[in-house]
Design a protein around this motif. Structure first.
Motif, PDB file in Angstrom:
ATOM      1  N   ILE A  54       2.809   4.930   9.646  1.00 32.52           N
ATOM      2  CA  ILE A  54       1.956   3.915   9.015  1.00 32.52           C
ATOM      3  C   ILE A  54       2.682   2.572   8.940  1.00 32.52           C
ATOM      4  O   ILE A  54       2.051   1.517   8.942  1.00 32.52           O
ATOM      5  N   HIS A  55       4.020   2.602   8.899  1.00 28.65           N
ATOM      6  CA  HIS A  55       4.763   1.342   8.866  1.00 28.65           C
ATOM      7  C   HIS A  55       4.621   0.570  10.177  1.00 28.65           C
ATOM      8  O   HIS A  55       4.728  -0.656  10.187  1.00 28.65           O
ATOM      9  N   LEU A  56       4.347   1.281  11.273  1.00 27.50           N
ATOM     10  CA  LEU A  56       4.053   0.597  12.536  1.00 27.50           C
ATOM     11  C   LEU A  56       2.760  -0.203  12.417  1.00 27.50           C
ATOM     12  O   LEU A  56       2.634  -1.293  12.981  1.00 27.50           O
ATOM     13  N   GLY A  68      -9.067  -0.690  11.705  1.00 23.25           N
ATOM     14  CA  GLY A  68      -7.862   0.132  11.802  1.00 23.25           C
ATOM     15  C   GLY A  68      -7.032   0.163  10.539  1.00 23.25           C
ATOM     16  O   GLY A  68      -6.655   1.231  10.054  1.00 23.25           O
ATOM     17  N   ALA A  69      -6.739  -1.011  10.012  1.00 18.18           N
ATOM     18  CA  ALA A  69      -5.809  -1.104   8.879  1.00 18.18           C
ATOM     19  C   ALA A  69      -6.471  -0.845   7.541  1.00 18.18           C
ATOM     20  O   ALA A  69      -5.782  -0.462   6.587  1.00 18.18           O
ATOM     21  N   LEU A  70      -7.770  -1.062   7.434  1.00 17.08           N
ATOM     22  CA  LEU A  70      -8.433  -0.839   6.146  1.00 17.08           C
ATOM     23  C   LEU A  70      -9.307   0.412   6.154  1.00 17.08           C
ATOM     24  O   LEU A  70      -9.176   1.254   5.275  1.00 17.08           O
ATOM     25  N   VAL A  71     -10.193   0.540   7.139  1.00 18.11           N
ATOM     26  CA  VAL A  71     -11.121   1.677   7.128  1.00 18.11           C
ATOM     27  C   VAL A  71     -10.397   2.977   7.516  1.00 18.11           C
ATOM     28  O   VAL A  71     -10.366   3.935   6.730  1.00 18.11           O
ATOM     29  N   ILE A  72      -9.801   3.014   8.694  1.00 16.47           N
ATOM     30  CA  ILE A  72      -9.178   4.266   9.153  1.00 16.47           C
ATOM     31  C   ILE A  72      -7.968   4.625   8.287  1.00 16.47           C
ATOM     32  O   ILE A  72      -7.858   5.748   7.795  1.00 16.47           O
ATOM     33  N   GLY A  98      -7.350   3.605   5.354  1.00 17.96           N
ATOM     34  CA  GLY A  98      -7.860   3.878   3.998  1.00 17.96           C
ATOM     35  C   GLY A  98      -8.400   5.289   3.860  1.00 17.96           C
ATOM     36  O   GLY A  98      -8.206   5.936   2.827  1.00 17.96           O
ATOM     37  N   LEU A  99      -9.056   5.793   4.889  1.00 21.16           N
ATOM     38  CA  LEU A  99      -9.560   7.167   4.834  1.00 21.16           C
ATOM     39  C   LEU A  99      -8.416   8.174   4.740  1.00 21.16           C
ATOM     40  O   LEU A  99      -8.535   9.187   4.054  1.00 21.16           O
ATOM     41  N   PHE A 100      -7.294   7.880   5.397  1.00 19.79           N
ATOM     42  CA  PHE A 100      -6.143   8.774   5.313  1.00 19.79           C
ATOM     43  C   PHE A 100      -5.561   8.834   3.902  1.00 19.79           C
ATOM     44  O   PHE A 100      -4.940   9.827   3.528  1.00 19.79           O
ATOM     45  N   THR A 101      -5.756   7.786   3.110  1.00 20.46           N
ATOM     46  CA  THR A 101      -5.238   7.813   1.739  1.00 20.46           C
ATOM     47  C   THR A 101      -6.035   8.765   0.851  1.00 20.46           C
ATOM     48  O   THR A 101      -5.604   9.074  -0.250  1.00 20.46           O
ATOM     49  N   LEU A 102      -7.174   9.204   1.337  1.00 20.93           N
ATOM     50  CA  LEU A 102      -8.014  10.121   0.547  1.00 20.93           C
ATOM     51  C   LEU A 102      -7.696  11.588   0.814  1.00 20.93           C
ATOM     52  O   LEU A 102      -8.344  12.468   0.240  1.00 20.93           O
ATOM     53  N   ARG A 142      -2.383  12.857  -1.777  1.00 20.91           N
ATOM     54  CA  ARG A 142      -2.136  11.416  -1.823  1.00 20.91           C
ATOM     55  C   ARG A 142      -2.632  10.866  -3.151  1.00 20.91           C
ATOM     56  O   ARG A 142      -3.553  11.414  -3.770  1.00 20.91           O
ATOM     57  N   ILE A 143      -2.058   9.766  -3.597  1.00 23.27           N
ATOM     58  CA  ILE A 143      -2.409   9.174  -4.888  1.00 23.27           C
ATOM     59  C   ILE A 143      -3.879   8.773  -4.927  1.00 23.27           C
ATOM     60  O   ILE A 143      -4.571   9.028  -5.919  1.00 23.27           O
ATOM     61  N   MET A 144      -4.389   8.162  -3.860  1.00 24.18           N
ATOM     62  CA  MET A 144      -5.790   7.720  -3.875  1.00 24.18           C
ATOM     63  C   MET A 144      -6.756   8.903  -3.903  1.00 24.18           C
ATOM     64  O   MET A 144      -7.857   8.776  -4.432  1.00 24.18           O
TER      65      MET A 144
END
Length: 132
Positions: A73-75, A109-113, A115-119, A123-125
């Motif tokens: 994710i840092h990439l 890519g950076a917000l939708v996709i 963001g879905l991985f944070t769910l 994970r905290i979200m």
């Protein structure tokens, strides 16, 4: 369901998450609103600031460690730090098609996709949205 898990996390995490949520909301507005107007440009600069905050704050988050303290994710954060200024430059050059393509790519890519991985469970979200 509640913000407690997010607010109890290390300081970089709520900064990162709240900036990302604000960028997502503002991004939806930007995609739906008329383009090339003063409000579009003004909100666009705010969105750029939020996205840079999201990317920069990620470098202090090390929940997933695959290569030392880093994860793939840092990439994405490096990608955002390169492409956001590029998209602004394209708008400044009146290369609207390039600007639009880059900005939509960042949003998706950076917000939708991402963001879905944070769910995902663990994970905290996930805990914020679905509870413990």
């Amino acid at each position: 369901m509640g913000l407690a898990p997010l607010l109890d996390a290390a300081p970089a995490i709520p900064i990162h998450a709240l900036a990302a949520m604000a960028a997502f909301g503002l991004g939806v507005v930007q995609l739906a609103a008329p383009k090339g107007t003063l409000p579009h440009r003004t909100l666009g600069w705010i969105w750029v600031g939020l996205m840079l905050s999201v990317a920069i704050s990620s470098f202090w988050i090390h929940q997933i460690r695959l290569v030392g303290p880093w994860s793939p994710i840092h990439l994405l954060s490096i990608f955002v730090l390169i492409t956001v200024p590029l998209a602004v430059w394209r708008a400044h050059q009146h290369r609207v098609v390039d600007h639009r393509r880059i900005m939509i790519s960042i949003f998706c890519g950076a917000l939708v996709i991402a963001g879905l991985f944070t769910l995902l469970p663990g994970r905290i979200m996930h805990e914020v949205v679905f509870g413990p």
